[in-house]
Scaffold this motif. Structure first.
Motif, mmCIF file in Angstrom:
data_model
loop_
_atom_site.group_PDB
_atom_site.id
_atom_site.type_symbol
_atom_site.label_atom_id
_atom_site.label_comp_id
_atom_site.label_asym_id
_atom_site.label_seq_id
_atom_site.Cartn_x
_atom_site.Cartn_y
_atom_site.Cartn_z
ATOM 1 N N LYS A 95 30.188 116.103 13.562
ATOM 2 C CA LYS A 95 29.065 115.528 12.834
ATOM 3 C C LYS A 95 29.635 114.882 11.575
ATOM 4 O O LYS A 95 30.380 115.519 10.825
ATOM 5 C CB LYS A 95 28.084 116.632 12.465
ATOM 6 N N ALA A 96 29.315 113.616 11.362
ATOM 7 C CA ALA A 96 29.728 112.919 10.147
ATOM 8 C C ALA A 96 28.526 112.789 9.235
ATOM 9 O O ALA A 96 27.449 112.383 9.673
ATOM 10 C CB ALA A 96 30.267 111.534 10.502
ATOM 11 N N ILE A 97 28.691 113.190 7.981
ATOM 12 C CA ILE A 97 27.637 113.012 6.979
ATOM 13 C C ILE A 97 28.095 111.916 6.017
ATOM 14 O O ILE A 97 29.075 112.077 5.288
ATOM 15 C CB ILE A 97 27.348 114.316 6.224
ATOM 16 N N ILE A 98 27.397 110.794 6.079
ATOM 17 C CA ILE A 98 27.792 109.603 5.327
ATOM 18 C C ILE A 98 26.797 109.385 4.192
ATOM 19 O O ILE A 98 25.587 109.474 4.395
ATOM 20 C CB ILE A 98 27.778 108.378 6.259
ATOM 21 N N THR A 105 21.568 108.516 3.170
ATOM 22 C CA THR A 105 22.457 109.483 3.800
ATOM 23 C C THR A 105 22.270 109.372 5.307
ATOM 24 O O THR A 105 21.156 109.207 5.796
ATOM 25 C CB THR A 105 22.192 110.907 3.272
ATOM 26 N N MET A 106 23.371 109.377 6.037
ATOM 27 C CA MET A 106 23.297 109.230 7.485
ATOM 28 C C MET A 106 24.071 110.354 8.146
ATOM 29 O O MET A 106 25.163 110.696 7.703
ATOM 30 C CB MET A 106 23.913 107.894 7.901
ATOM 31 N N GLU A 107 23.473 110.905 9.176
ATOM 32 C CA GLU A 107 24.159 111.934 9.962
ATOM 33 C C GLU A 107 24.431 111.351 11.341
ATOM 34 O O GLU A 107 23.507 110.898 12.021
ATOM 35 C CB GLU A 107 23.292 113.178 10.071
ATOM 36 N N LEU A 108 25.690 111.361 11.710
ATOM 37 C CA LEU A 108 26.101 110.823 13.017
ATOM 38 C C LEU A 108 26.750 111.932 13.833
ATOM 39 O O LEU A 108 27.627 112.630 13.323
ATOM 40 C CB LEU A 108 27.179 109.746 12.808
#
Lengths: 83, 83
Positions: free
Chosen positions: A3-6, A42-45
């Motif tokens: 999980k990437a938190i951008i 904020t984006m969660e990928l």
């Protein structure tokens, strides 16, 4: 799976009219101690990959290509495993 | 002076059409390993107060009153001193 938190923020030198509007609303509600407001995304990928280094490279490329506008925005990200 | 960093996210049960659109764009760019994207907001507030507990209470009240929609969104925040 990673999980990437951008987090994407406007650069400090760029005006933030949305933040100014929110500050005005907070003042109207009585929160007069709020000096400044800056608003970002904020984006969660979720990435279906097993390689952390590769995941980081791909997230960085995505930010440069699509998720952030490098002219006016800064971005940062962190990776979490298996969530 | 305290800086509050607030993150507002859609609740997991709420559909995120913006995230779905970004996922589609990433797939079009070749990032087919992206399984899901969720998009939220991050807000930075500078509070002119010296009391950390009071600052936390006020930020929490601001989130409930204005910054987040408790029906469809979750929020969290952290405080940093003197920046």
């Amino acid at each position: 799976m990673y999980k990437a938190i951008i987090t994407v923020r406007l650069k400090p030198s760029v005006l933030d009219p949305q933040g100014t509007a929110v500050k005005g609303s907070l003042h109207s509600l009585g929160y007069s101690d709020v000096e400044e407001v800056r608003i970002g995304k904020t984006m969660e990928l979720w990435l279906n990959t097993a390689d952390r280094v590769e995941a980081g490279k791909r997230v960085d490329a995505m930010c440069r290509q699509l998720l952030a506008n490098p002219v006016i925005e800064d971005y940062e990200y962190r990776l979490e495993e298996g969530s």
